[in-house]
Design a protein around this motif. Structure first.
Motif, PDB file in Angstrom:
ATOM      1  N   MET A   1     -22.155  29.374  -6.656  1.00 21.99           N
ATOM      2  CA  MET A   1     -21.119  28.523  -7.178  1.00 21.99           C
ATOM      3  C   MET A   1     -20.920  27.345  -6.234  1.00 21.99           C
ATOM      4  O   MET A   1     -20.969  27.498  -5.022  1.00 21.99           O
ATOM      5  CB  MET A   1     -19.818  29.320  -7.331  1.00 21.99           C
ATOM      6  CG  MET A   1     -18.728  28.537  -8.006  1.00 21.99           C
ATOM      7  SD  MET A   1     -17.245  29.514  -8.312  1.00 21.99           S
ATOM      8  CE  MET A   1     -17.745  30.345  -9.798  1.00 21.99           C
ATOM      9  N   LYS A   2     -20.690  26.169  -6.811  1.00 16.07           N
ATOM     10  CA  LYS A   2     -20.537  24.963  -6.017  1.00 16.07           C
ATOM     11  C   LYS A   2     -19.159  24.944  -5.345  1.00 16.07           C
ATOM     12  O   LYS A   2     -18.141  25.172  -5.981  1.00 16.07           O
ATOM     13  CB  LYS A   2     -20.685  23.749  -6.927  1.00 16.07           C
ATOM     14  CG  LYS A   2     -20.813  22.456  -6.206  1.00 16.07           C
ATOM     15  CD  LYS A   2     -21.104  21.334  -7.191  1.00 16.07           C
ATOM     16  CE  LYS A   2     -21.305  20.047  -6.456  1.00 16.07           C
ATOM     17  NZ  LYS A   2     -21.610  18.950  -7.359  1.00 16.07           N
ATOM     18  N   GLN A   3     -19.170  24.654  -4.045  1.00 15.42           N
ATOM     19  CA  GLN A   3     -17.917  24.612  -3.303  1.00 15.42           C
ATOM     20  C   GLN A   3     -17.214  23.280  -3.554  1.00 15.42           C
ATOM     21  O   GLN A   3     -17.833  22.217  -3.560  1.00 15.42           O
ATOM     22  CB  GLN A   3     -18.184  24.785  -1.814  1.00 15.42           C
ATOM     23  CG  GLN A   3     -16.931  24.869  -0.992  1.00 15.42           C
ATOM     24  CD  GLN A   3     -17.242  25.085   0.482  1.00 15.42           C
ATOM     25  OE1 GLN A   3     -18.387  25.015   0.894  1.00 15.42           O
ATOM     26  NE2 GLN A   3     -16.214  25.333   1.258  1.00 15.42           N
ATOM     27  N   ARG A   4     -15.899  23.340  -3.783  1.00 18.24           N
ATOM     28  CA  ARG A   4     -15.127  22.129  -4.040  1.00 18.24           C
ATOM     29  C   ARG A   4     -14.812  21.410  -2.743  1.00 18.24           C
ATOM     30  O   ARG A   4     -14.617  22.029  -1.709  1.00 18.24           O
ATOM     31  CB  ARG A   4     -13.825  22.488  -4.744  1.00 18.24           C
ATOM     32  CG  ARG A   4     -14.068  23.056  -6.132  1.00 18.24           C
ATOM     33  CD  ARG A   4     -12.782  23.334  -6.811  1.00 18.24           C
ATOM     34  NE  ARG A   4     -12.021  22.083  -6.936  1.00 18.24           N
ATOM     35  CZ  ARG A   4     -11.015  21.908  -7.749  1.00 18.24           C
ATOM     36  NH1 ARG A   4     -10.619  22.887  -8.509  1.00 18.24           N
ATOM     37  NH2 ARG A   4     -10.381  20.756  -7.796  1.00 18.24           N
ATOM     38  N   ARG A   5     -14.739  20.087  -2.829  1.00 19.97           N
ATOM     39  CA  ARG A   5     -14.374  19.289  -1.656  1.00 19.97           C
ATOM     40  C   ARG A   5     -12.873  19.370  -1.457  1.00 19.97           C
ATOM     41  O   ARG A   5     -12.108  19.450  -2.412  1.00 19.97           O
ATOM     42  CB  ARG A   5     -14.790  17.842  -1.872  1.00 19.97           C
ATOM     43  CG  ARG A   5     -16.283  17.688  -1.947  1.00 19.97           C
ATOM     44  CD  ARG A   5     -16.741  16.324  -2.384  1.00 19.97           C
ATOM     45  NE  ARG A   5     -15.955  15.222  -1.860  1.00 19.97           N
ATOM     46  CZ  ARG A   5     -16.190  13.952  -2.120  1.00 19.97           C
ATOM     47  NH1 ARG A   5     -17.183  13.623  -2.910  1.00 19.97           N
ATOM     48  NH2 ARG A   5     -15.440  13.013  -1.619  1.00 19.97           N
ATOM     49  N   THR A   6     -12.468  19.341  -0.206  1.00 16.28           N
ATOM     50  CA  THR A   6     -11.043  19.335   0.098  1.00 16.28           C
ATOM     51  C   THR A   6     -10.725  18.111   0.949  1.00 16.28           C
ATOM     52  O   THR A   6     -11.544  17.668   1.748  1.00 16.28           O
ATOM     53  CB  THR A   6     -10.618  20.606   0.855  1.00 16.28           C
ATOM     54  OG1 THR A   6     -11.398  20.709   2.051  1.00 16.28           O
ATOM     55  CG2 THR A   6     -10.849  21.851   0.015  1.00 16.28           C
ATOM     56  N   PHE A   7      -9.527  17.562   0.740  1.00 14.55           N
ATOM     57  CA  PHE A   7      -9.102  16.392   1.473  1.00 14.55           C
ATOM     58  C   PHE A   7      -7.748  16.676   2.108  1.00 14.55           C
ATOM     59  O   PHE A   7      -6.903  17.327   1.504  1.00 14.55           O
ATOM     60  CB  PHE A   7      -8.984  15.183   0.539  1.00 14.55           C
ATOM     61  CG  PHE A   7     -10.287  14.820  -0.125  1.00 14.55           C
ATOM     62  CD1 PHE A   7     -11.232  14.066   0.543  1.00 14.55           C
ATOM     63  CD2 PHE A   7     -10.568  15.238  -1.417  1.00 14.55           C
ATOM     64  CE1 PHE A   7     -12.428  13.722  -0.053  1.00 14.55           C
ATOM     65  CE2 PHE A   7     -11.760  14.910  -2.022  1.00 14.55           C
ATOM     66  CZ  PHE A   7     -12.699  14.152  -1.339  1.00 14.55           C
ATOM     67  N   PRO A   8      -7.533  16.161   3.304  1.00 13.97           N
ATOM     68  CA  PRO A   8      -6.244  16.387   3.971  1.00 13.97           C
ATOM     69  C   PRO A   8      -5.120  15.631   3.248  1.00 13.97           C
ATOM     70  O   PRO A   8      -5.369  14.604   2.605  1.00 13.97           O
ATOM     71  CB  PRO A   8      -6.453  15.833   5.382  1.00 13.97           C
ATOM     72  CG  PRO A   8      -7.609  14.901   5.274  1.00 13.97           C
ATOM     73  CD  PRO A   8      -8.467  15.404   4.152  1.00 13.97           C
ATOM     74  N   PRO A   9      -3.891  16.117   3.347  1.00 11.69           N
ATOM     75  CA  PRO A   9      -2.767  15.464   2.668  1.00 11.69           C
ATOM     76  C   PRO A   9      -2.581  14.003   3.070  1.00 11.69           C
ATOM     77  O   PRO A   9      -2.202  13.178   2.242  1.00 11.69           O
ATOM     78  CB  PRO A   9      -1.555  16.293   3.098  1.00 11.69           C
ATOM     79  CG  PRO A   9      -2.097  17.602   3.542  1.00 11.69           C
ATOM     80  CD  PRO A   9      -3.480  17.340   4.017  1.00 11.69           C
ATOM     81  N   GLU A  10      -2.875  13.656   4.316  1.00 11.06           N
ATOM     82  CA  GLU A  10      -2.720  12.274   4.764  1.00 11.06           C
ATOM     83  C   GLU A  10      -3.654  11.345   3.995  1.00 11.06           C
ATOM     84  O   GLU A  10      -3.272  10.244   3.605  1.00 11.06           O
ATOM     85  CB  GLU A  10      -2.989  12.158   6.274  1.00 11.06           C
ATOM     86  CG  GLU A  10      -2.001  12.900   7.140  1.00 11.06           C
ATOM     87  CD  GLU A  10      -2.323  14.380   7.279  1.00 11.06           C
ATOM     88  OE1 GLU A  10      -3.423  14.817   6.883  1.00 11.06           O
ATOM     89  OE2 GLU A  10      -1.449  15.104   7.776  1.00 11.06           O
TER      90      GLU A  10
END
Length: 70
Positions: A1-10
């Motif tokens: 399964m492809k891992q989703r990208r995550t972005f910091p709240p800032e």
């Protein structure tokens, strides 16, 4: 399964502020047709949101006029 990208709240906050202030425009030097399509999609999204707000306000006012649902 492809891992989703995550972005910091800032980063998310910065992107939102750029979009809201209009400093971030997509395809500003790209295809003019794509730029126009993106602009129209933003307008449609804004109008859809306004329509939903108006529907909820109308429903709320109708309930108040009818005795608050009593």
């Amino acid at each position: 399964m492809k891992q989703r990208r995550t972005f910091p709240p800032e980063f998310k906050a910065q992107v939102v502020l750029e979009v809201l202030s209009g400093t971030k425009e997509t395809n500003s030097q790209g295809n003019p047709e794509q730029t126009r399509i993106a602009e129209l999609e933003r307008v449609v999204g804004r109008l859809t949101l306004q329509l939903e707000i108006a529907k909820k306000a109308s429903s709320f006012l109708t309930n108040l006029q009818n005795g608050g649902g009593k």
